[in-house]
Design a protein around this motif. Structure first.
Motif, mmCIF file in Angstrom:
data_model
loop_
_atom_site.group_PDB
_atom_site.id
_atom_site.type_symbol
_atom_site.label_atom_id
_atom_site.label_comp_id
_atom_site.label_asym_id
_atom_site.label_seq_id
_atom_site.Cartn_x
_atom_site.Cartn_y
_atom_site.Cartn_z
ATOM 1 N N GLU A 1 0.766 -1.241 0.093
ATOM 2 C CA GLU A 1 0.045 0.064 -0.022
ATOM 3 C C GLU A 1 0.889 1.444 0.202
ATOM 4 O O GLU A 1 0.526 2.246 -0.762
ATOM 5 C CB GLU A 1 -0.830 0.048 1.487
ATOM 6 C CG GLU A 1 -1.991 -1.164 1.317
ATOM 7 C CD GLU A 1 -1.640 -2.385 1.785
ATOM 8 O OE1 GLU A 1 -2.190 -3.404 2.121
ATOM 9 O OE2 GLU A 1 -0.256 -2.587 2.159
ATOM 10 N N ARG A 2 1.819 1.187 0.821
ATOM 11 C CA ARG A 2 2.923 2.579 0.933
ATOM 12 C C ARG A 2 3.692 2.381 -0.300
ATOM 13 O O ARG A 2 3.747 3.713 -0.846
ATOM 14 C CB ARG A 2 3.738 2.082 1.932
ATOM 15 C CG ARG A 2 4.966 3.350 2.365
ATOM 16 C CD ARG A 2 5.772 3.142 3.330
ATOM 17 N NE ARG A 2 6.635 3.722 3.353
ATOM 18 C CZ ARG A 2 7.782 3.920 4.460
ATOM 19 N NH1 ARG A 2 7.494 3.390 5.358
ATOM 20 N NH2 ARG A 2 8.886 4.357 4.185
ATOM 21 N N ALA A 3 4.225 1.278 -0.866
ATOM 22 C CA ALA A 3 4.841 1.360 -2.136
ATOM 23 C C ALA A 3 4.152 1.888 -3.136
ATOM 24 O O ALA A 3 4.791 2.624 -4.085
ATOM 25 C CB ALA A 3 5.375 -0.135 -2.335
ATOM 26 N N CYS A 4 3.040 1.597 -3.371
ATOM 27 C CA CYS A 4 1.987 2.033 -4.336
ATOM 28 C C CYS A 4 1.929 3.596 -4.504
ATOM 29 O O CYS A 4 2.203 4.083 -5.461
ATOM 30 C CB CYS A 4 0.510 1.468 -4.328
ATOM 31 S SG CYS A 4 -0.488 2.139 -5.630
ATOM 32 N N LEU A 5 1.766 4.373 -3.461
ATOM 33 C CA LEU A 5 1.789 5.718 -3.230
ATOM 34 C C LEU A 5 3.232 6.300 -3.659
ATOM 35 O O LEU A 5 3.401 7.115 -4.159
ATOM 36 C CB LEU A 5 1.224 5.995 -1.565
ATOM 37 C CG LEU A 5 -0.030 5.794 -1.177
ATOM 38 C CD1 LEU A 5 -0.265 6.190 0.040
ATOM 39 C CD2 LEU A 5 -0.924 6.399 -2.218
ATOM 40 N N GLU A 6 4.325 5.642 -3.118
ATOM 41 C CA GLU A 6 5.786 6.041 -3.455
ATOM 42 C C GLU A 6 5.691 5.881 -4.862
ATOM 43 O O GLU A 6 6.338 6.793 -5.652
ATOM 44 C CB GLU A 6 6.539 4.972 -2.667
ATOM 45 C CG GLU A 6 6.668 5.258 -1.186
ATOM 46 C CD GLU A 6 7.299 4.258 -0.307
ATOM 47 O OE1 GLU A 6 7.690 4.629 1.048
ATOM 48 O OE2 GLU A 6 7.576 2.978 -0.879
ATOM 49 N N MET A 7 5.322 4.935 -5.525
ATOM 50 C CA MET A 7 5.508 4.501 -7.016
ATOM 51 C C MET A 7 4.790 5.830 -7.616
ATOM 52 O O MET A 7 5.285 6.211 -8.852
ATOM 53 C CB MET A 7 4.872 3.256 -7.463
ATOM 54 C CG MET A 7 4.980 2.960 -8.873
ATOM 55 S SD MET A 7 3.513 3.281 -9.575
ATOM 56 C CE MET A 7 2.144 2.429 -8.915
ATOM 57 N N LEU A 8 3.335 6.197 -7.395
ATOM 58 C CA LEU A 8 2.839 6.925 -8.040
ATOM 59 C C LEU A 8 3.417 8.589 -7.992
ATOM 60 O O LEU A 8 3.252 9.387 -8.868
ATOM 61 C CB LEU A 8 1.613 7.263 -7.362
ATOM 62 C CG LEU A 8 0.586 5.937 -7.730
ATOM 63 C CD1 LEU A 8 -0.958 6.177 -6.962
ATOM 64 C CD2 LEU A 8 0.534 5.778 -9.285
ATOM 65 N N ASN A 9 4.248 8.773 -6.981
ATOM 66 C CA ASN A 9 5.190 9.909 -6.908
ATOM 67 C C ASN A 9 5.946 9.928 -8.099
ATOM 68 O O ASN A 9 6.621 11.213 -8.187
ATOM 69 C CB ASN A 9 5.694 10.091 -5.522
ATOM 70 C CG ASN A 9 6.197 11.644 -5.239
ATOM 71 O OD1 ASN A 9 5.408 12.536 -5.653
ATOM 72 N ND2 ASN A 9 7.258 11.677 -4.755
ATOM 73 N N GLU A 10 6.472 9.091 -8.763
ATOM 74 C CA GLU A 10 7.423 8.967 -9.907
ATOM 75 C C GLU A 10 6.672 9.269 -11.376
ATOM 76 O O GLU A 10 7.216 9.473 -12.167
ATOM 77 C CB GLU A 10 8.026 7.868 -9.999
ATOM 78 C CG GLU A 10 9.071 7.374 -8.604
ATOM 79 C CD GLU A 10 10.094 8.432 -8.550
ATOM 80 O OE1 GLU A 10 10.910 8.477 -9.444
ATOM 81 O OE2 GLU A 10 10.047 9.293 -7.608
ATOM 82 N N VAL A 11 5.319 9.433 -11.156
ATOM 83 C CA VAL A 11 4.176 9.616 -12.447
ATOM 84 C C VAL A 11 4.273 11.181 -12.393
ATOM 85 O O VAL A 11 3.824 11.851 -11.604
ATOM 86 C CB VAL A 11 3.064 8.891 -12.439
ATOM 87 C CG1 VAL A 11 2.031 9.084 -13.369
ATOM 88 C CG2 VAL A 11 3.274 7.234 -11.828
ATOM 89 N N PRO A 12 4.419 11.583 -13.855
ATOM 90 C CA PRO A 12 4.844 10.841 -15.088
ATOM 91 C C PRO A 12 6.232 10.976 -15.392
ATOM 92 O O PRO A 12 6.752 10.606 -16.262
ATOM 93 C CB PRO A 12 3.845 11.514 -16.057
ATOM 94 C CG PRO A 12 4.096 12.804 -15.689
ATOM 95 C CD PRO A 12 4.002 13.055 -13.992
ATOM 96 N N GLY A 13 7.102 11.656 -14.616
ATOM 97 C CA GLY A 13 8.369 11.887 -14.795
ATOM 98 C C GLY A 13 9.275 10.501 -15.046
ATOM 99 O O GLY A 13 9.975 10.564 -15.964
ATOM 100 N N LYS A 14 9.260 9.824 -13.955
ATOM 101 C CA LYS A 14 9.966 8.636 -14.278
ATOM 102 C C LYS A 14 9.293 7.220 -14.581
ATOM 103 O O LYS A 14 9.727 6.251 -15.284
ATOM 104 C CB LYS A 14 10.740 8.041 -12.755
ATOM 105 C CG LYS A 14 11.687 9.407 -12.305
ATOM 106 C CD LYS A 14 12.937 9.528 -13.535
ATOM 107 C CE LYS A 14 13.695 10.790 -12.831
ATOM 108 N NZ LYS A 14 14.969 10.846 -13.750
ATOM 109 N N ILE A 15 8.017 7.143 -14.307
ATOM 110 C CA ILE A 15 7.145 6.199 -14.570
ATOM 111 C C ILE A 15 5.854 6.579 -15.372
ATOM 112 O O ILE A 15 5.524 7.594 -15.020
ATOM 113 C CB ILE A 15 6.521 5.365 -13.261
ATOM 114 C CG1 ILE A 15 7.773 4.813 -12.535
ATOM 115 C CG2 ILE A 15 5.408 4.276 -13.619
ATOM 116 C CD1 ILE A 15 7.304 4.315 -11.332
ATOM 117 N N SER A 16 5.809 5.858 -16.662
ATOM 118 C CA SER A 16 4.494 6.467 -17.438
ATOM 119 C C SER A 16 3.133 6.071 -16.647
ATOM 120 O O SER A 16 3.000 5.238 -15.811
ATOM 121 C CB SER A 16 4.475 5.915 -18.695
ATOM 122 O OG SER A 16 4.151 4.282 -18.470
#
Length: 262
Positions: free
Chosen positions: A163-178
């Motif tokens: 759950e936490r990793a998902c929020l962390e991942m979304l902080n990389e959108v859209p610059g690092k992760i599409s």
């Protein structure tokens, strides 16, 4: 000779091959002074990797052994998070473009200079908790971590809850992760904990991430999504642009792709 034999046996017991330790660790755990450590290096029972940093054996270094050192030996607050944590839990099969594997570490401590110098195969990216959870203390942060075993000889690594990793991942959108790749990841997250999500979304201070997460969740209408109490989640005010030239989602006030499929 007997003393040297005893030291070798002690090292073999407390320091598995590929484990990376500091001079202070050797002094505290193996009761070795500087002279003894230097002699072990000369006799090739220890290998000097970096000033004050040692390993044993001939196996190649892994990013897991380096993270273990940061967590268990140096006692930093870093946890493996974001896309890296999701990959470890089997949510992501993202294939990086670069030959270097990026490992995302989350914590407010300083990343040691050796972390990105010991191997050319790995790049550690440091993220502070302030980007998502401004003011969250280490003790609170650790409540949203779990562990994974990576090698039988060593203890486990601390990683973010999905759950936490998902929020962390979304902080990389859209610059690092599409946004498309993020959508593919969330598409498989059917068993998240609504209680954990509720706590994290209430604690999260990043409005963009919260809105984007809820937008994704609403599209799939998972059971855990229906159990969230939206009244307690601060979504701020004003629009947020996720994708330039997209359309405005009026519910979450974010600009997203016009023809999004996930």
């Amino acid at each position: 000779m007997a003393i040297n034999t005893e030291r070798r046996k002690l090292l073999e017991q407390i320091m598995p091959e590929t484990m990376i330790v500091t001079r202070n660790w050797l002094a505290n755990k193996a009761f070795l002074d500087k002279h003894a450590i230097d002699n072990l290096v000369k006799s090739e029972q220890l290998k000097l990797l970096w000033p004050g940093l040692y390993t044993r054996g001939k196996s190649q270094l892994s990013w897991q052994s380096m993270v273990y050192t940061l967590q268990a030996v140096m006692k930093t607050d870093f946890v493996v998070g974001g896309l890296s944590a999701l990959e470890l839990k089997g949510y992501s099969h993202y294939i990086p473009i670069s030959k270097k594997e990026t490992v995302h570490l989350y914590g407010n401590d300083k990343l040691p200079g050796w972390a990105n110098k010991l191997t050319e195969k790995v790049a550690f990216k440091r993220h502070t908790r302030n980007k998502l959870f401004s003011g969250m203390e280490k003790e609170i942060s650790e409540k949203y971590t779990t562990t994974v075993t990576w090698k039988l000889e060593l203890d486990e690594l601390r990683i973010s809850y999905p759950e936490r990793a998902c929020l962390e991942m979304l902080n990389e959108v859209p610059g690092k992760i599409s946004i498309e790749n993020a959508g593919q990841l969330i598409q498989g997250m059917t068993t998240l904990s609504p209680r954990t999500l509720q706590n994290l979304l209430e604690a999260c201070t990043n409005v963009k991430v919260k809105r984007l997460f809820l937008w994704f969740a609403s599209r799939h209408n998972y059971i855990w999504f229906s159990k969230l109490n939206m009244d307690k989640i601060d979504l701020g005010s004003g629009n947020r642009v996720i994708v330039k030239g997209g359309k405005l989602d009026k519910t979450y006030q974010i600009t997203v792709p016009k023809d999004f499929q996930y």
